[in-house]
Structures are given as C-alpha cells and as structure tokens.
Design an enzyme around this catalytic site. Structure first.
Site, PDB file in Angstrom:
ATOM      1  N   ASP A  71      37.770  34.445  76.607  1.00 28.79           N
ATOM      2  CA  ASP A  71      37.863  35.565  77.532  1.00 28.79           C
ATOM      3  C   ASP A  71      39.223  35.419  78.225  1.00 28.79           C
ATOM      4  OD1 ASP A  71      37.502  37.773  79.094  1.00 28.79           O
ATOM      5  OD2 ASP A  71      35.526  37.203  79.846  1.00 28.79           O
TER       6      ASP A  71
HETATM    7  C1  BGC Z   1      36.562  40.513  80.599  1.00 31.85           C
HETATM    8  C2  BGC Z   1      36.363  40.819  79.132  1.00 31.85           C
HETATM    9  C3  BGC Z   1      37.480  41.691  78.641  1.00 31.85           C
HETATM   10  C4  BGC Z   1      38.810  40.999  78.900  1.00 31.85           C
HETATM   11  C5  BGC Z   1      40.005  41.800  78.458  1.00 31.85           C
HETATM   12  C6  BGC Z   1      37.945  40.000  80.909  1.00 31.85           C
HETATM   13  O1  BGC Z   1      38.153  39.964  82.277  1.00 31.85           O
HETATM   14  O2  BGC Z   1      35.608  39.582  81.026  1.00 31.85           O
HETATM   15  O3  BGC Z   1      35.125  41.450  78.930  1.00 31.85           O
HETATM   16  O4  BGC Z   1      37.311  41.994  77.287  1.00 31.85           O
HETATM   17  O5  BGC Z   1      38.938  40.777  80.297  1.00 31.85           O
HETATM   18  O6  BGC Z   1      40.216  42.889  79.277  1.00 31.85           O
END
Ligand code: BGC
Length: 755
Positions: free
Chosen positions: A229
């Site tokens: 993530d």
């Molecule tokens: C989120 C993800 C997301 C990623 C990219 C993170 O903060 O938890 O779900 O895909 O950012 O934007």
C-alpha cells in the site's frame, strides 16, 4: 518476452530499482533494455487516473471517469454476474487509458460499523466478500488488465492505520479475515495483491513472510506480484525477503540503495531480488503484450450501466404499502441529497465523475416538488429549512426524505465515532413524518446508521453509495420501474454498543485486539439471539417469494464428498422480481465454539409472477469445516449439520440435516493429565479404557452394594460417568481402589498413544 533472459541482463542497481515505483503511479523503465514503465491507477468502482499532481488521498483531480456503485452497494446485489459485468466495463476503461492494473477490489471485513472505509468494503461475511471479489476480478482481468486485491490483511480500521497491530488468533484470521483473499486468489488469480499498512500480530503486513509467502503463495498458489500500500514499507529489505515485490510509490532511491547494499553484503540473496523483478515484469508484460489503447470508452453507456447496477443493489428495508409510488401522485422530495446525491466515499477511491444524475433530475416530468431540508456541507438544518420542508410535506401525498452521511462523516483515513445520522437530518425526518403519514426515507451511506425514527416512517430504501447515476436508479426503484432486490451484506444493529467489537474496536495504542474472535456480525448477533434493526441478508421486494421442497443428494456424506442441495423458489406475487436465495450451514452440537449458522452459498434468481425455478448448491468439505489449530488446517468433526435456506439470516424458509463423517484422524497425545471425557470421545480409545473403567465403576459402586436400590439411587452409571468425565487419568491412582498401579497406567498410555 523471455523474462528470465531479460532479468539476467540487468545490473544489480536496475533490478533493485524495479522493486519500487518511478513516481506515484508508474513502475520504473529500464531504457537501456527497452523495458517501458507501466501505470497503475486507483479504482475500484471506476478510474482515478491522475495525470498531473499525484496524491493518494483523492485530493487532487483525476481524469473524468464513470463512478460506479461502491462495494458497500454492489455487495448488496448478491449478484456475481452483475459485478463481473461492472468489472468488464472497468477493464475496458483501463485498456483505453493504458493502465496495467486497477487498484482493487478492497475486501476487508466490516468488523465494526465505525470503520471509515467500510463503504469500500463488501461485507461482514467472508464468503460473500470473496465471491463478489472473485467475480469482479474475473471481469476486469478478462480485458487483459490486472487487479490489486487489497488491503492484505486484517485492515479493518482507519484509526492508526499505519502503525496499529491487528491482533487476532489463528482461527479468527483463517475463518474471518483471510477467506475473501483466499477465494479471490483461488477462483480468479488477481494479477497483484496489495499488502496493508497495519501489522498483524505485531509484524507489518509488508514484511510478513507467513502472510506474503507461506499463506499467499505456498498455500493458495498466488502467481502475480505483491505491491505495498502507498507508504506501507518499514524495512524494505525484510519486506523483499518476506515476499513484497514492489514498493509503491517511489522511495526516492533510498530503499533501492538499501536493497543493493543488502545483496552486496550478503544479507539478501540476489535470487530473491531476481524473483521479485521477474514477478513484476511478468505482469507488466502480460499487460504490454495485450495492450489495446484503441478500446473505446463509452462513458454514456457506462453511466447507464451504473444506473442499472445501482438499481439492483438497493435494499428495501421497510415498506408499509407506500411504495412503489404512483406516477401521478404528488410527491415531495426533501433533503439536499435529492439534488446533490452522496454516491461515493472520500479518499483514494474518489472518482471525478463526468456527470451525475440526481433523483430530482431523474424525476423530471413527474409531479415532484423539492425542499432542501438541510445543508450537508454545513451539517445544519435551519428553522427556515425545516419549515419549508414541512410545508412541502403537507402539500404532497408522499414525502420522500433523502438522508444519509455527509462526506465528512465517513472517509478513508479516519473512523466514525458514532453510528448516527447528523442530528439535523434526524430532526428533519421526525418533523416531516409528523405531518405526512406517507413518509419514505432514502439513505445514502456506506455503513449502518441508527434509525431512531424507524417506527414513524412508512418506508426505508437503503441506496448505499450508489455511484454517479444513483438518482436515476433511486427514482426507478421508488416508482416501481425496477423492483428492489438488494439484501443487506451486513447487520444493522439497533445501536453501536450491540456490535461485538464495540469494547475493543480501535484498540489501545497500537494494539487492536480482535477479542470477539470469529463472532463477527451475524455470527455474533445470531449466537446471542440479540434483536437487531435489520439482519444480515435482509431485503424486501415489491413481490413475494416462497422457498420449498428442499432436497439433499444424501443424508450422510464423508468430508471427501460433495452434497447437492436443491430448493424450489417461486415468485408468489404479481410482479417480476429477483430474490437472493441464501444457504447457511451450522453444526448442530459442537465442542468447538462455532456460530449458529454461516453463509455457504447464495444465488440471485429472477422470476416472473407465478414462476418457479429449482436452485442447486453444491457443498464440499469447506462448507462444514472450521479451522483446527492443532493440525493447522480445515477440519470437519463427525456430526450433524443443519442446512438452512432462506431470505435472510433470520428468515429461514426450509431446513434439513446431514451427517458428515470425518475421514481425517487427528493424532492425540495422551498424558496422565488427559481427562476421561477427551479420551472417551475417541471410539478406539473406549475399548482400551474398558478394563480401567470397570475397575473404577466397581470402586464407586462396590459389588456388595450392587443391586441394592440405595446404591442404584446414589450412583447411577450416568452419574458415575458424569462425575468421572472431568477427572484426569492420574485420578485413577487415587480412586482406583488401590488396584490401579503406575505400571498399569504406563501400559495404558502406551496403548492409547499408539492407536
Ligand atoms: C490506499 C489504497 C490506495 C493507495 C493509492 C492508499 O492510501 O490505502 O487503497 O490504492 O493509497 O492511492
């Protein structure tokens, strides 16, 4: 492309570089070898492709796109085909926009109504979440673009999301928090998996070898690459060794250098680095070799698809004869959400919709008047607004209040602190219901809310966060053009404190203990026989359905067999409609603490009035099994199981019993501290124990007393056994009347342990 050959030509630095992003959304190119960068983008219910200023919080604008219903809504459809169709549309958009992977679906379990990201998640039930997720993935990936199932794993709160540790026992993880991922990997093989921010039992998901390698790859057979993530990496080298292939976003070169250094110093085997690079490039080339940027993206068509989907997701929670509305009846649409619907949540899944259709727009041409009622942004309802709403409600035959949670109430990044609607909206609903006996409430929210006014309104329609065409779908359902067929993918408790995680949710500091164990959602409410506002699986229709004639293919099976369960489903009303046939399994009497019932099958069935169809489910071992922590595997104990088929977890129409016999013998190790009850539960052990038991029985009921009524009364066989059952084997030395010796016991243990 021969990936291995390509990797063999790369320098150590180039390989390390490929293991983190170029920027926010791209992998790194290796120009020297002609390896291009590829782009990934947020979703999952549409595209959030950022062209310029990148961020992962949904703050900066992304390209115009189509916002489909969020997972909270699509789960309510219980319709695999429908979400697969949605996936196909999103896959086409990815091809058009040259995206290799869309970041989703998000399948974390809704442990508490408070989680800020519940709207992005499917359900409190792992079977439903897994089935919907697998269908979505299959849809997207049929277009030769990848998905990234997230957030792996046990990411069930936003509070302290980057530091907190989700502390759950092995069985709870296996039965509740992992299966949605497992099903998706086994049924749909997502191209990528995104590991979560949190720790699991103390270890960051991003550097957890048990999670990323043992379970994900070795057990489930995952073949793609694991990405982090955004910003989830703590120790990059440990992560790489654990199975984290790609770090996102860029690490500014810092972690690339650490990987190089670890290989040079011998701390990290270069083979592990090669393996990560091979995995990333295999997926990148799978996209590159199948790229079709000429794929059209017909946004208007997708807008209509989104309306169709939203219509089939809506859950009719209450209807005392007021819905569907009549075309010529004057209706008052009250509440700002009637003109500015809330149809998606905040954060990284936030889509820049190319257009929206509100309920007021969709109702054009019908005799509908409007009153604002409240300001969502300011979270207020002035006296004037309420007075205007009351006047409109008085004028109209039916008052429809569009209520729900404003953007600020639920979003990625933080949790809710309560389960209530804004006080101003509750006040508005009460005021309207007081003057209009035909009050309907339409709800826009991603997670349950309390409904203090439930007894005062005639109907409630849960629209969830239904995507940019939600207004169109709502009007179609309100006026009966679409017959509602959504069912709740989660329990609506009466109040927040009823929720099983209530005492522990959020945790203490960084420790979030999942003390309710497997008793999440209806697994808890049903076991407690607790009243709920609306149960899991619940949803009304404008027609009625009857389930009958339940048939099992066998009354006894082994855990190696499958069981076919067939039920007849009939539309007993006068309208076309769709029903969600739900199959639950429960072990009748279990020594293991298990829920009363668990969802193990569902099917959405469309029926004309009067029409009947047979629906068949095939159950295998997993439907009966629990996770056994002694053998670290799924296990069925020999016993009787209830098969229930119904229209919600609390509305079971037909049921039957099947006996399942285990073919797996779990080796026991007995000691002098083992108690009689445990030993006697093994039929083979009973034989070995017979002489000892006879000796003890004689001590308890001496021969001379045998036969006398007084003795029989004092110690019946059952009582004797009842007293004996909790006694450890060593007790035989004390109560064996002096005839039991240590040698005899050693011999007995030897026999027992060699059964
Ligand atoms: C989120 C993800 C997301 C990623 C990219 C993170 O903060 O938890 O779900 O895909 O950012 O934007």
């Amino acid at each position: 492309m021969d990936i291995k050959a390509l990797v063999s030509q790369m320098t150590l630095e180039e390989k390390a570089g490929l293991c983190s992003g170029l920027d926010f959304w791209h992998t790194k190119p290796v120009e020297r070898l002609g390896v291009p960068a590829v782009m990934v983008s947020d979703g999952p219910h549409g595209l959030r492709k950022q062209d310029q200023e990148a961020d992962h919080l949904g703050i900066n604008d992304s390209i115009k796109a189509v916002c489909m219903p969020a997972a909270c809504a699509t789960a309510a459809s219980f319709d695999r085909d429908m979400i697969e169709k949605m996936g196909e549309a999103i896959g086409d958009s990815c091809q058009h926009e040259q995206l290799s992977v869309v970041l989703g679906p998000a399948v974390n379990i809704k442990r508490s109504p408070l989680c800020g990201r519940n709207f992005e998640y499917f359900s409190e039930d792992p079977y439903l979440a897994g089935e919907m997720s697998a269908a979505y993935i299959n849809g997207v990936q049929s277009r030769n673009v990848g998905t990234s199932i997230k957030h792996f794993a046990a990411n069930n709160q936003e509070h302290r999301r980057m530091s907190s540790s989700s502390n759950a026992d092995e069985r709870t993880l296996r039965e509740i928090y992992l299966p949605a991922f497992e099903t998706s990997v086994k049924k749909a093989q997502p191209w990528t998996v995104m590991c979560s921010y949190n720790r699991i039992n103390g270890v960051y998901a991003s550097e957890n070898p048990w999670l990323l390698t043992d379970v994900l790859r070795k057990e489930w057979g995952f073949e793609g690459y694991v990405m982090s993530d955004w910003g989830a990496v703590s120790d990059r080298v440990a992560g790489l060794a654990a199975g984290l292939d790609l770090e996102m976003p860029a690490s500014g070169g810092i972690n690339d250098a650490k990987i190089v250094e670890a290989v040079r110093s011998g701390k990290l085997d270069e083979k592990l680095l090669d393996q990560a690079v091979e995995r990333i490039l295999t997926i990148n080339y799978r996209y590159l070799e199948n790229a079709k940027p000429e794929t059209p993206w017909d946004m208007e068509a997708q807008h209509l698809l989104s309306a169709e989907i939203a219509g089939d997701c809506m859950v009719l929670l209450k209807n005392e004869g007021v819905l569907p509305l009549k075309e010529d009846e004057e209706a008052a649409f009250i509440g700002e959400f009637a003109v500015k619907p809330r149809y998606q949540g905040g954060g990284s899944s936030h889509i820049n919709s190319f257009k929206t259709t509100s309920a007021m727009e969709a109702a054009q041409g019908k005799p509908v008047i409007y009153a604002q009622g409240y300001s969502a942004a300011e979270d207020t309802a002035t006296d004037e607004m309420i007075a205007e709403a009351v006047a409109a409600a008085k004028k109209a035959k039916v008052a429809v209040v569009f209520a729900g949670l404003p953007d600020s109430y639920e979003s990625e990044g933080y949790d809710r602190t309560h389960m209530q609607l804004p006080a101003c909206q509750n006040k508005l609903i009460e005021a309207v219901a007081q003057v209009n006996p035909n009050t309907v409430v339409v709800l826009h929210n991603g997670s349950p809310v309390e409904m203090p006014w439930i007894g005062k309104v005639k109907a409630v329609l849960e629209a969830y966060l239904g995507g940019q065409a939600v207004g169109l779908a709502t009007v179609r359902v309100l006026y009966g053009e679409v017959n509602p067929s959504g069912h709740l993918p989660e329990t609506f408790p009466v109040k927040l404190s009823d929720n099983p995680s209530y005492l522990f949710y959020g945790g203490e500091g960084n420790e979030a203990d999942y003390r309710e164990g497997v008793f999440v959602g209806y697994r808890y409410y049903d076991k407690k026989q607790m009243p709920v506002l609306f149960p899991f699986g619940y949803g009304l229709s404008y027609t009625t359905f009857a389930y009958s004639d339940l048939r099992l293919s066998a009354s006894e099976i082994t855990d190696q067999d499958t069981l076919d369960v067939t039920v007849k489903v009939t539309n007993t009303g006068s309208r076309f409609g769709k029903t969600v046939v739900q199959l639950y399994v429960g072990e009748k009497q279990s020594e293991v603490l298990r829920p009363v019932r668990e969802l193990k099958g569902f099917q959405k069935v469309a029926l004309q009035p009067g029409e009947s169809k047979d629906v068949t489910f095939t159950l295998c071992k997993r439907a009966f099994a629990y996770w056994n922590t002694q053998i670290h595997d799924w296990h069925v104990k020999t016993g009787e199981f209830t098969i229930e088929v119904g229209q919600s977890s609390r509305d079971i129409d037909v049921s039957a019993t099947v006996k399942v016999t285990s073919t797996v013998k779990i080796k026991q190790h007995y000691t002098m501290d083992s108690i009689f009850m445990d030993i006697m539960s093994d039929p083979a052990a009973v034989q070995v124990m017979a002489p000892l038991l006879e000796g003890i029985r004689k001590t308890l009921v001496p021969d001379s007393a045998e036969g006398t009524d007084a003795a029989k009364e004092a110690v019946s066989d059952e009582m004797g056994m009842a007293m004996l059952q909790y006694m450890p084997l060593r007790g035989a030395l004390s109560f064996g009347g002096g005839i039991v010796t240590q040698e005899m016991m050693d011999g007995l243990l030897n026999q027992l342990n060699n059964l």
